[in-house]
Scaffold this active site. Structure first.
Site, PDB file in Angstrom:
ATOM      1  N   LYS A  84       0.813  -1.222   0.000  1.00  0.00           N
ATOM      2  CA  LYS A  84       0.000   0.000   0.000  1.00  0.00           C
ATOM      3  C   LYS A  84       0.844   1.268   0.000  1.00  0.00           C
ATOM      4  CE  LYS A  84      -4.228  -2.065   1.501  1.00  0.00           C
ATOM      5  NZ  LYS A  84      -3.685  -3.452   1.540  1.00  0.00           N
TER       6      LYS A  84
HETATM    7  C1  LIG Z   1      -4.327  -4.424   1.002  1.00  0.00           C
HETATM    8  C2  LIG Z   1      -3.570  -5.670   0.841  1.00  0.00           C
HETATM    9  C3  LIG Z   1      -3.973  -6.645  -0.078  1.00  0.00           C
HETATM   10  C4  LIG Z   1      -5.227  -6.500  -0.911  1.00  0.00           C
HETATM   11  O1  LIG Z   1      -5.100  -5.504  -1.898  1.00  0.00           O
HETATM   12  P1  LIG Z   1      -6.382  -4.832  -2.562  1.00  0.00           P
HETATM   13  O2  LIG Z   1      -5.845  -3.769  -3.429  1.00  0.00           O
HETATM   14  O3  LIG Z   1      -7.213  -4.293  -1.431  1.00  0.00           O
HETATM   15  O4  LIG Z   1      -7.094  -5.907  -3.291  1.00  0.00           O
HETATM   16  C5  LIG Z   1      -3.181  -7.780  -0.217  1.00  0.00           C
HETATM   17  N1  LIG Z   1      -2.083  -7.959   0.536  1.00  0.00           N
HETATM   18  C6  LIG Z   1      -1.678  -7.056   1.436  1.00  0.00           C
HETATM   19  C7  LIG Z   1      -0.460  -7.325   2.244  1.00  0.00           C
HETATM   20  C8  LIG Z   1      -2.390  -5.876   1.614  1.00  0.00           C
HETATM   21  O5  LIG Z   1      -1.976  -4.981   2.507  1.00  0.00           O
END
Ligand SMILES: *Cc1c(COP(=O)(O)O)cnc(C)c1O
Length: 484
Positions: free
Chosen positions: A102
């Site tokens: 993120k």
């Molecule tokens: C947020 C997150 C996801 C999922 O991603 P999306 O964009 O919400 O589908 C997968 N793995 C990790 C470690 C995350 O922090």
């Protein structure tokens, strides 16, 4: 470039407005009115730095931010703070301040918001509200901390995130940050934030205090667009490593929660990136798996808490943007589907949308499979992956087995294994009885000698600055108590 709402009632919105508002007035999500075909224009520049590539891609969308400001925003976001690597089949997206993918979006969002605010001449202070299943919260706090003209407020499910994730958040420093635990799960937190955004009289009350509310959840277009970049970057890296030829199709396998990451890969394809199949990987909360298999989205079930908590989600908000494309950009149809989801907890898509969805493959992995995947790849290759990444690895293997399609794949590697050290240790049969989470971290290092990311070293000693826990029905009150 202009933006429009997926629910049809807003059109011709500038990028600055779309970024600042977060969600459209009709409850829909902002989408670009078109996808510039960039791949053919940049494919011979495949050795661009991450920042240079980001500039070329992002400037196609945020055309009302001047180019110098955009360059500054990209550099302030990423330079010496974030890096993407391709290692084996894995697109490692976790080399940033919070050790999860993120960061790619949430380092950039504050910087673009700051410039969007300037472009619109806004005077109010902007309050970013975020519901988090663990990683978003910390990444938003990190991104917005001490950015002038902003406050950031994070709600997390008190018992729905890992100890390390919680510690990362509650130790956040900065003169403009606030973290609230909520007695409920992630969907409760997300619903609460959506309610706040939908409550005009509450927002008016807040506005009178000099604040504008905005969002950093993955529904903000300012978060989605920068995620397109790493798919191009990863693709060019594969070319550079000789694993594919320029122009050759790849598959992507993405551990999916709110559907932002995988949607960005679809947007990359719309910009010309040669992607064959989008492999959507879920954990035991397999709403999306069933959806891609049946065309029925049904959230009517209990949320299961798994070892991949950032994917413990029943309503994948960004799917709405994909459905919008699948419907032939029919806002009325999307509104009907979303209203049905709201009222009944379920919807079924048209044959036209089902046909469109055939480029997507959905499946899920259970805990046992995840655990085995983590230990297999470590035993064979000495390579550590986290639980979310392992979900994608398992689902990719299921896809290959079912179809025989052995195109080169990029598997989204979304978190450092050190964010979930307990799960990793138990997968590797490392004895961690009676150790606390931080001792587990060190134990994992002693056993594997895989380096602990510097941002996690020292977390145990930081002081806890945020201790408030509120009922899930009192999220507005919590916010007011902070703003007063
Ligand atoms: C947020 C997150 C996801 C999922 O991603 P999306 O964009 O919400 O589908 C997968 N793995 C990790 C470690 C995350 O922090």
């Amino acid at each position: 470039m202009k933006f429009q709402s997926t629910r049809g009632l807003e059109k011709d919105v500038s990028s600055a407005e779309a970024i600042i508002r977060g969600i459209a007035k009709d409850g829909g999500l902002y989408v670009p009115e078109s996808f510039p075909n960039l791949f053919n224009l940049i494919k011979y520049d495949k050795d661009l730095s991450y920042e240079e590539l980001a500039f070329k891609i992002i400037k196609e969308y945020f055309t009302d931010i001047n180019e110098e400001d955009l360059k500054d925003a990209i550099n302030d976001a990423y330079k010496n703070r974030f890096e993407v690597k391709v290692n084996k089949d894995f697109l490692e997206l976790y080399h940033g301040p919070t050790c999860a993918f993120k960061d790619a979006a949430l380092l950039f969002l504050p910087q673009i918001m700051k410039r969007a605010k300037k472009a619109l001449g806004l005077k109010e202070e902007i309050v970013i509200l975020t519901a988090t299943s663990g990683d978003t919260g910390k990444a938003a706090l990190e991104g917005f901390s001490n950015v002038d003209g902003f406050k950031v407020v994070v709600y997390y499910p008190k018992n729905g995130v890992s100890t390390i994730q919680e510690r990362q958040m509650v130790t956040q420093e900065g003169n403009n940050v606030k973290v609230f635990g909520i007695t409920g799960n992630f969907d409760n937190a997300q619903t609460g934030v959506k309610e706040i955004f939908g409550d005009e009289s509450f927002k008016e009350e807040v506005r009178r205090g000099g604040y504008l509310l905005s969002s950093a959840n993955s529904i903000n277009i300012g978060r989605l667009v920068p995620q397109i970049v790493y798919y191009f970057y990863g693709y060019f890296k594969l070319v550079g490593q000789g694993k594919i030829k320029l122009g050759e199709e790849i598959n992507v396998a993405v551990p999916t929660g709110n559907f932002g990451n995988i949607l960005a890969s679809y947007y990359a394809k719309r910009m010309g990136l040669p992607v064959h199949k989008f492999i959507c990987a879920s954990n035991e909360n397999k709403v999306l798996t069933e959806f891609f298999q049946t065309g029925i989205y049904d959230k009517r079930r209990e949320l299961i808490l798994t070892e991949s908590p950032s994917m413990d989600i029943l309503v994948s908000s960004n799917l709405e943007r994909l459905l919008f494309e699948g419907s032939g950009r029919d806002g009325e149809e999307i509104k009907r589907l979303m209203d049905s989801l709201m009222a009944k907890g379920v919807y079924k898509v048209s044959n036209k949308i089902s046909e469109f969805l055939k480029d997507f493959y959905g499946n899920f992995a259970n805990q046992e499979e995840v655990s085995k995947a983590i230990s297999d790849i470590y035993e064979k290759e000495g390579y550590l992956i986290d639980t979310h990444t392992a979900v994608a690895k398992v689902v990719n293997e299921k896809y290959v087995k079912e179809t025989g399609d052995n195109r080169q794949v990029l598997i989204g590697s979304t978190a450092s294994p050190y964010k979930f050290p307990r799960s990793i240790c138990s997968s590797l049969n490392i004895n961690i009885e009676e150790l606390n989470d931080f001792e587990v971290l060190n134990k994992l290092f002693e056993e594997t000698k895989v380096e602990i990311p510097t941002n996690l070293v020292g977390l145990a000693k930081k002081s806890i600055l945020h201790k408030e826990v509120w009922d899930k029905n009192e999220m507005k009150q919590a916010l007011l108590s902070y703003l007063k």
